[in-house]
Design a protein around this motif. Structure first.
Motif, PDB file in Angstrom:
ATOM      1  N   THR A   1      23.369  55.927  91.185  1.00 50.20           N
ATOM      2  CA  THR A   1      23.048  56.474  92.503  1.00 50.20           C
ATOM      3  C   THR A   1      23.473  55.441  93.537  1.00 50.20           C
ATOM      4  OG1 THR A   1      20.785  55.591  92.491  1.00 50.20           O
ATOM      5  CG2 THR A   1      21.098  57.812  91.611  1.00 50.20           C
ATOM      6  N   CYS A   2      23.994  55.910  94.666  1.00 52.81           N
ATOM      7  CA  CYS A   2      24.585  55.012  95.654  1.00 52.81           C
ATOM      8  C   CYS A   2      24.060  55.339  97.049  1.00 52.81           C
ATOM      9  CB  CYS A   2      26.110  55.151  95.669  1.00 52.81           C
ATOM     10  SG  CYS A   2      26.869  55.157  94.032  1.00 52.81           S
ATOM     11  N   GLY A   3      24.004  54.301  97.891  1.00 51.04           N
ATOM     12  CA  GLY A   3      23.479  54.472  99.230  1.00 51.04           C
ATOM     13  C   GLY A   3      24.534  54.494 100.314  1.00 51.04           C
ATOM     14  N   ASP A   4      25.794  54.270  99.951  1.00 52.83           N
ATOM     15  CA  ASP A   4      26.859  54.348 100.959  1.00 52.83           C
ATOM     16  C   ASP A   4      28.167  54.733 100.276  1.00 52.83           C
ATOM     17  OD1 ASP A   4      28.495  51.873 100.266  1.00 52.83           O
ATOM     18  OD2 ASP A   4      26.586  50.903 100.710  1.00 52.83           O
ATOM     19  N   GLY A   5      29.141  55.101 101.105  1.00 55.79           N
ATOM     20  CA  GLY A   5      30.400  55.603 100.573  1.00 55.79           C
ATOM     21  C   GLY A   5      31.221  54.570  99.834  1.00 55.79           C
ATOM     22  N   LYS A   6      31.193  53.338 100.295  1.00 55.22           N
ATOM     23  CA  LYS A   6      31.958  52.274  99.641  1.00 55.22           C
ATOM     24  C   LYS A   6      31.458  52.045  98.219  1.00 55.22           C
ATOM     25  CE  LYS A   6      33.332  47.429 100.197  1.00 55.22           C
ATOM     26  NZ  LYS A   6      33.193  46.196 101.015  1.00 55.22           N
ATOM     27  N   GLN A   7      30.135  51.963  98.086  1.00 58.33           N
ATOM     28  CA  GLN A   7      29.551  51.780  96.761  1.00 58.33           C
ATOM     29  C   GLN A   7      29.829  53.006  95.885  1.00 58.33           C
ATOM     30  OE1 GLN A   7      25.244  51.755  96.524  1.00 58.33           O
ATOM     31  NE2 GLN A   7      25.255  50.312  94.831  1.00 58.33           N
ATOM     32  N   ALA A   8      29.779  54.183  96.488  1.00 57.00           N
ATOM     33  CA  ALA A   8      30.037  55.409  95.731  1.00 57.00           C
ATOM     34  C   ALA A   8      31.437  55.398  95.129  1.00 57.00           C
ATOM     35  CB  ALA A   8      29.861  56.624  96.644  1.00 57.00           C
ATOM     36  N   LEU A   9      32.412  55.001  95.927  1.00 52.61           N
ATOM     37  CA  LEU A   9      33.793  54.963  95.439  1.00 52.61           C
ATOM     38  C   LEU A   9      33.941  53.955  94.300  1.00 52.61           C
ATOM     39  CD1 LEU A   9      36.499  56.307  95.960  1.00 52.61           C
ATOM     40  CD2 LEU A   9      37.049  54.448  97.544  1.00 52.61           C
ATOM     41  N   GLU A  10      33.298  52.809  94.443  1.00 54.77           N
ATOM     42  CA  GLU A  10      33.353  51.789  93.397  1.00 54.77           C
ATOM     43  C   GLU A  10      32.759  52.321  92.091  1.00 54.77           C
ATOM     44  OE1 GLU A  10      31.239  48.552  95.140  1.00 54.77           O
ATOM     45  OE2 GLU A  10      32.931  47.876  96.375  1.00 54.77           O
ATOM     46  N   LYS A  11      31.620  53.011  92.188  1.00 55.10           N
ATOM     47  CA  LYS A  11      30.959  53.529  90.987  1.00 55.10           C
ATOM     48  C   LYS A  11      31.756  54.679  90.368  1.00 55.10           C
ATOM     49  CE  LYS A  11      27.408  50.773  91.091  1.00 55.10           C
ATOM     50  NZ  LYS A  11      27.234  49.730  90.041  1.00 55.10           N
ATOM     51  N   ILE A  12      32.399  55.463  91.196  1.00 59.54           N
ATOM     52  CA  ILE A  12      33.220  56.559  90.672  1.00 59.54           C
ATOM     53  C   ILE A  12      34.390  56.003  89.869  1.00 59.54           C
ATOM     54  CG2 ILE A  12      34.799  58.423  91.330  1.00 59.54           C
ATOM     55  CD1 ILE A  12      32.862  58.910  93.743  1.00 59.54           C
ATOM     56  N   VAL A  13      35.033  54.956  90.395  1.00 58.62           N
ATOM     57  CA  VAL A  13      36.135  54.308  89.675  1.00 58.62           C
ATOM     58  C   VAL A  13      35.629  53.664  88.387  1.00 58.62           C
ATOM     59  CG1 VAL A  13      37.827  52.435  89.782  1.00 58.62           C
ATOM     60  CG2 VAL A  13      37.501  53.930  91.762  1.00 58.62           C
ATOM     61  N   GLN A  14      34.438  53.062  88.450  1.00 60.24           N
ATOM     62  CA  GLN A  14      33.872  52.373  87.288  1.00 60.24           C
ATOM     63  C   GLN A  14      33.473  53.336  86.171  1.00 60.24           C
ATOM     64  OE1 GLN A  14      30.432  49.962  88.229  1.00 60.24           O
ATOM     65  NE2 GLN A  14      29.965  49.540  86.074  1.00 60.24           N
ATOM     66  N   TYR A  15      32.795  54.435  86.532  1.00 58.09           N
ATOM     67  CA  TYR A  15      32.209  55.323  85.524  1.00 58.09           C
ATOM     68  C   TYR A  15      33.027  56.589  85.250  1.00 58.09           C
ATOM     69  CZ  TYR A  15      27.893  52.575  85.776  1.00 58.09           C
ATOM     70  OH  TYR A  15      26.965  51.567  85.711  1.00 58.09           O
ATOM     71  N   THR A  16      34.001  56.918  86.100  1.00 58.30           N
ATOM     72  CA  THR A  16      34.765  58.174  86.003  1.00 58.30           C
ATOM     73  C   THR A  16      33.856  59.356  85.642  1.00 58.30           C
ATOM     74  OG1 THR A  16      35.374  57.757  83.681  1.00 58.30           O
ATOM     75  CG2 THR A  16      36.904  57.006  85.388  1.00 58.30           C
ATOM     76  N   PRO A  17      32.899  59.665  86.500  1.00 57.33           N
ATOM     77  CA  PRO A  17      31.959  60.750  86.191  1.00 57.33           C
ATOM     78  C   PRO A  17      32.632  62.118  86.239  1.00 57.33           C
ATOM     79  CG  PRO A  17      31.716  60.097  88.473  1.00 57.33           C
ATOM     80  CD  PRO A  17      32.690  59.125  87.851  1.00 57.33           C
ATOM     81  N   ASP A  18      31.993  63.091  85.610  1.00 54.31           N
ATOM     82  CA  ASP A  18      32.490  64.461  85.654  1.00 54.31           C
ATOM     83  C   ASP A  18      32.202  65.110  87.003  1.00 54.31           C
ATOM     84  OD1 ASP A  18      33.313  64.808  82.753  1.00 54.31           O
ATOM     85  OD2 ASP A  18      31.211  64.213  82.520  1.00 54.31           O
ATOM     86  N   ILE A  19      31.075  64.702  87.620  1.00 56.50           N
ATOM     87  CA  ILE A  19      30.598  65.334  88.858  1.00 56.50           C
ATOM     88  C   ILE A  19      30.139  64.264  89.836  1.00 56.50           C
ATOM     89  CG2 ILE A  19      28.893  66.952  89.839  1.00 56.50           C
ATOM     90  CD1 ILE A  19      28.574  67.953  86.845  1.00 56.50           C
ATOM     91  N   VAL A  20      30.364  64.510  91.131  1.00 59.83           N
ATOM     92  CA  VAL A  20      29.815  63.647  92.172  1.00 59.83           C
ATOM     93  C   VAL A  20      29.091  64.522  93.188  1.00 59.83           C
ATOM     94  CG1 VAL A  20      30.282  62.003  94.016  1.00 59.83           C
ATOM     95  CG2 VAL A  20      31.655  61.948  91.940  1.00 59.83           C
ATOM     96  N   PHE A  21      27.810  64.227  93.401  1.00 59.73           N
ATOM     97  CA  PHE A  21      27.045  64.865  94.468  1.00 59.73           C
ATOM     98  C   PHE A  21      27.191  63.951  95.687  1.00 59.73           C
ATOM     99  CE2 PHE A  21      25.231  66.442  90.560  1.00 59.73           C
ATOM    100  CZ  PHE A  21      25.033  67.794  90.825  1.00 59.73           C
TER     101      PHE A  21
END
Length: 255
Positions: free
Chosen positions: A35-55
């Protein structure tokens, strides 16, 4: 079979918690990897975890949800995007056909169940259909975002014979009192003549929730939500205890 994974990105801790909790109830097999509190962190976590879904909340600091979604197009493995937004139903209709799905704040459990079913159908279909066109979606949303600039940032309020300029970031809550509305902050209390219904239309629905016909609270100022033995719900913030009407208790369902 690998589990389905997801990331929640929203700058309000209370809303992140609410969505995480609700998802665990309506889709127990979904694994929230971050779970992320800002867009920058969200992008980093998406690259790290390659999730199927992003809310993905549309409005966030650092990078907003639109900026994050735009960068997702460049990824080799793009997640399915569900936008979380305070846009009203009429505005949503302008672009809903181009997103996999969307959730309106405050999130309704029945609507969330429908969203999860749609996600599962898309993931299990494994068809050759292309994912929704994010660039086209962003172009649609960008036509709606100027409305966000119209929300109140400062309020002129009276205290005795003096007029004060109150930042909405300093407000704890508004309470209708006969002909006036009281503004409560950490330090003091002020009065305005604007009716609470009219005031609510000028406040950002991401940041302010109506919890009672006479009370509007700033979500980020909430310390906790409690229930008494009768099932009556209360919001507690900075020494204040505010009743939540039964009609509005759904705002905090699952918390």
């Amino acid at each position: 079979m690998n589990s389905i994974t997801a990331i929640i990105a929203d700058d309000e801790p209370l809303l992140r918690h609410h969505l995480d909790k609700s998802l665990s109830e309506v889709w127990p097999d979904l694994e929230i990897v971050a779970t992320c509190g800002d867009g920058k962190q969200a992008l980093e976590k998406i690259v790290q975890y390659t999730p199927d879904i992003v809310f993905l909340d549309i409005r966030m600091p650092e990078l907003d949800g639109m900026a994050v979604a735009k960068q997702l197009v460049q990824l080799e493995q793009q997640p399915l995007v569900v936008f979380v937004t305070a846009f009203d139903q009429y505005a949503i209709n302008a672009f809903e056909q181009n997103a996999l799905d969307y959730l309106l704040k405050p999130i309704n459990e029945e609507r969330l169940e429908h969203c999860c079913q749609k996600l599962q159908q898309h993931l299990h279909a494994k068809s050759n259909k292309q994912a929704p066109d994010i660039n086209h979606l962003l172009a649609q949303i960008s036509q709606l975002t100027p409305k966000q600039q119209q929300y109140l940032r400062w309020i002129k309020a009276a205290q005795g014979d003096d007029i004060h300029l109150i930042s909405t970031n300093d407000v704890l809550y508004f309470k209708a009192e006969e002909k006036y509305v009281s503004i409560y902050t950490d330090e003091s209390e002020y009065l305005i003549r604007t009716p609470i219904k009219e005031l609510l239309q000028q406040l950002d629905p991401d940041l302010f929730w109506k919890i009672h016909r006479s009370t509007v609270v700033r979500v980020a100022a909430i310390d906790k939500v409690t229930k008494d033995f009768t099932g009556r719900m209360y919001v507690k913030m900075a020494g204040h205890k505010l009743a939540v009407s039964r009609a509005q208790q759904g705002l905090f369902k699952g918390m």
